[in-house]
Scaffold this motif. Structure first.
Motif, PDB file in Angstrom:
ATOM      1  N   THR A 128      16.752 -15.619  -6.599  1.00  0.00           N
ATOM      2  CA  THR A 128      17.704 -16.809  -6.430  1.00  0.00           C
ATOM      3  C   THR A 128      19.115 -16.283  -6.691  1.00  0.00           C
ATOM      4  O   THR A 128      19.192 -15.390  -7.315  1.00  0.00           O
ATOM      5  N   ASP A 144      16.043 -26.864   3.013  1.00  0.00           N
ATOM      6  CA  ASP A 144      16.619 -27.882   2.488  1.00  0.00           C
ATOM      7  C   ASP A 144      16.172 -29.283   2.772  1.00  0.00           C
ATOM      8  O   ASP A 144      16.469 -30.332   2.565  1.00  0.00           O
ATOM      9  N   HIS A 203      15.883 -24.836  -3.229  1.00  0.00           N
ATOM     10  CA  HIS A 203      16.575 -25.070  -4.060  1.00  0.00           C
ATOM     11  C   HIS A 203      15.843 -25.571  -5.355  1.00  0.00           C
ATOM     12  O   HIS A 203      14.912 -26.494  -4.714  1.00  0.00           O
ATOM     13  N   THR A 260      23.946 -26.848  -4.643  1.00  0.00           N
ATOM     14  CA  THR A 260      23.002 -25.868  -4.509  1.00  0.00           C
ATOM     15  C   THR A 260      22.047 -25.873  -5.937  1.00  0.00           C
ATOM     16  O   THR A 260      21.088 -25.060  -5.788  1.00  0.00           O
ATOM     17  N   THR A 285      20.465 -20.724  -4.350  1.00  0.00           N
ATOM     18  CA  THR A 285      19.917 -20.599  -3.322  1.00  0.00           C
ATOM     19  C   THR A 285      18.789 -19.733  -3.368  1.00  0.00           C
ATOM     20  O   THR A 285      18.773 -18.540  -3.790  1.00  0.00           O
TER      21      THR A 285
END
Length: 283
Positions: free
Chosen positions: A22, A156, A195, A30, A34
């Motif tokens: 990460t 996402d 995420h 976020t 990410t």
């Protein structure tokens, strides 16, 4: 479910040959940061190298347990793909992913050597990934399907712990809902999001997101029925009365996407800056 606590900068092994690293970009949009996914053993594929962070990219190279041979992206928002160019400079690995559409929220530095097509499979040494086009959050969004392990890398399209912002004009609520429904046809055993933590109840998560969006849309229709012609800000106050006001500027993007979906379906009309239900539309 694998033990899972997100610690930016620390490599976490969550399934055979699937590791998460990460980035240090935690924030409102976020979450903890990410997630970069490092896949394989001696020959590695890196999925979503993250923001243009030399620190994070150096971390990828230093902690990768083998040679980085391929670099992939789910989409080209600024927290997912800018690290690809930096990583390619260090490793010489080719970029695989969708080129950026003409939108200010996109990463113009991502220039893929290979552009995936929906359903295309990529042989990445000891395993294969299949590209699954899932527009909605972004028009160029792809999930990546690891069929042998039943793991879907969702970028996402699906994020653990929060709903996804759909920001027009590139974001499209109709496309997003259709893309969510499409995933129900895949035998997914787990989801690895861009995420948040590993998701081990994928069908429940997908159906929950669909229900949440449908319920939000019902609130949009109810608000317009109560208000009559109204500007977006007035509708926003009613539809997102369960969301802190500090997040309303972000929520306004998804509200606009809902309104555009209703307009496309003939259920809402726009008059200048005001919105209202279309004549004869169900209320």
């Amino acid at each position: 479910m694998p033990a899972d606590a997100i610690k930016p900068g620390e490599l976490a092994s969550l399934a055979p040959s699937i590791r998460r690293l990460t980035a240090f970009n935690a924030g409102t949009m976020t979450g903890p940061g990410t997630n970069t996914w490092i896949l394989g053993e001696k020959e590695l594929a890196v999925l979503d190298p993250g923001p243009a962070s030399p620190r994070h990219v150096r971390n990828i190279v230093d902690q990768a347990p083998g040679e980085v041979r391929w670099i992939l992206a789910t989409h080209t928002h600024l927290d997912h793909s800018p690290g690809a160019a930096l990583l390619a400079e260090l490793t010489g690995a080719p970029l695989i992913g969708p080129p950026p559409p003409p939108d200010v929220r996109q990463d113009p530095s991502f220039r893929p050597a290979v552009q995936p097509e929906d359903g295309q499979e990529f042989d990445l040494g000891g395993f294969a990934l299949r590209a699954v086009h899932t527009p909605g959050h972004a028009s160029n969004h792809f999930c990546w399907w690891h069929a042998p392990q039943g793991v879907l890398f969702t970028g996402d399209h699906i994020m653990q712990g929060s709903t996804v912002v759909i920001a027009p004009p590139d974001g499209d609520m109709s496309a997003y809902m259709a893309s969510l429904t499409r995933l129900l046809d895949l035998p997914i055993r787990a989801m690895a999001p861009g995420h948040g933590r590993w998701i081990d109840r994928p069908e429940q998560e997908i159906r929950g997101l669909i229900a949440h969006r449908e319920k939000r849309e019902e609130k949009v229709v109810s608000a317009m029925n109560a208000l009559g012609p109204a500007v977006l800000e007035a509708i926003l106050a009613r539809v997102y009365d369960d969301v802190p006001e500090r997040l309303h500027p972000v929520a306004a993007l998804s509200l606009e996407a809902h309104l555009l979906k209703l307009e496309r379906e003939g259920r809402a009309r726009r008059d200048g800056t005001s919105w209202r239900l279309a004549d004869g539309a169900p209320q």
